[in-house]
Enzyme design. Structure first.
Site, PDB file in Angstrom:
ATOM      1  N   HIS A  22       0.841  -1.206   0.000  1.00  0.00           N
ATOM      2  CA  HIS A  22       0.000   0.000   0.000  1.00  0.00           C
ATOM      3  C   HIS A  22       0.872   1.250   0.000  1.00  0.00           C
ATOM      4  CE1 HIS A  22      -3.125  -2.670   2.201  1.00  0.00           C
ATOM      5  NE2 HIS A  22      -3.457  -2.596   0.916  1.00  0.00           N
ATOM      6  N   LYS A  46     -15.799  -7.374   4.222  1.00  0.00           N
ATOM      7  CA  LYS A  46     -14.671  -7.592   5.131  1.00  0.00           C
ATOM      8  C   LYS A  46     -15.073  -7.219   6.553  1.00  0.00           C
ATOM      9  CE  LYS A  46     -11.186  -6.766   1.598  1.00  0.00           C
ATOM     10  NZ  LYS A  46      -9.978  -6.007   1.237  1.00  0.00           N
ATOM     11  N   ARG A  96      -2.058  -6.870  -7.719  1.00  0.00           N
ATOM     12  CA  ARG A  96      -0.965  -7.820  -7.467  1.00  0.00           C
ATOM     13  C   ARG A  96      -0.905  -8.943  -8.481  1.00  0.00           C
ATOM     14  NH1 ARG A  96      -2.967  -8.951  -1.537  1.00  0.00           N
ATOM     15  NH2 ARG A  96      -4.713  -9.259  -2.923  1.00  0.00           N
ATOM     16  N   SER A 132      -2.927  -7.646   3.061  1.00  0.00           N
ATOM     17  CA  SER A 132      -3.328  -7.328   4.435  1.00  0.00           C
ATOM     18  C   SER A 132      -3.698  -8.597   5.187  1.00  0.00           C
ATOM     19  CB  SER A 132      -4.507  -6.351   4.431  1.00  0.00           C
ATOM     20  OG  SER A 132      -4.093  -5.083   3.991  1.00  0.00           O
TER      21      SER A 132
END
Length: 147
Positions: A22, A46, A96, A132
């Site tokens: 990030h 989430k 990614r 994360s």
């Protein structure tokens, strides 16, 4: 950087926690845009360990103080709504892998239909495995993180 009107970008995410990947995206985005807002957002899919205000404070603590063109805001609505109400011209997203790209492409199409384009920044190869979730489940907090 632009030569006319300043271009503001937003980099949205749940940032639970904020990772070296990030930080790298923010660093590269600040080289492309006049201002970057790290938008700590609520994602209904989430379940973060802390609320968006606490996560925003954690991100502020990690960002280098000399990055004066970068700010952090907490937000619980649509990213496109934030952009419209805060004069932000573009959304920045890091990707990614091809799974990220597929998901992000769908979000970018929706945001484009709402009038806000998206710029994708590919993850640096050495950071591609960092997420994360991986940081959270490993129990390793990677602070202080500096590019």
């Amino acid at each position: 950087m632009s030569t006319g009107n300043p271009v503001r970008a937003v980099y949205p995410g749940s940032f639970d926690p904020f990772t070296p990947g990030h930080l790298d995206v923010v660093n590269r985005a600040r080289g492309l845009f006049d201002e970057v807002v790290v938008l700590v957002a609520v994602n209904s899919s989430k379940q973060p360990g802390t609320d968006e205000e606490e996560r925003a404070a954690a991100v502020r603590a990690i960002l280098p103080v000399e990055w004066t063109s970068v700010t952090v805001a907490a937000w619980s609505g649509l990213t496109s709504a934030y952009c419209r109400s805060h004069d932000v011209g573009v959304i920045v997203r890091g990707v990614r892998n091809t799974t990220d790209l597929h998901t992000e492409h769908q979000l970018a199409a929706m945001n484009q239909s709402l009038g806000v384009p998206t710029v994708f920044l590919p993850t640096q190869p050495e950071l591609a495995a960092v997420s994360s979730t991986a940081v959270r489940t490993s129990g390793k907090w990677l602070s202080p993180m500096r590019p």
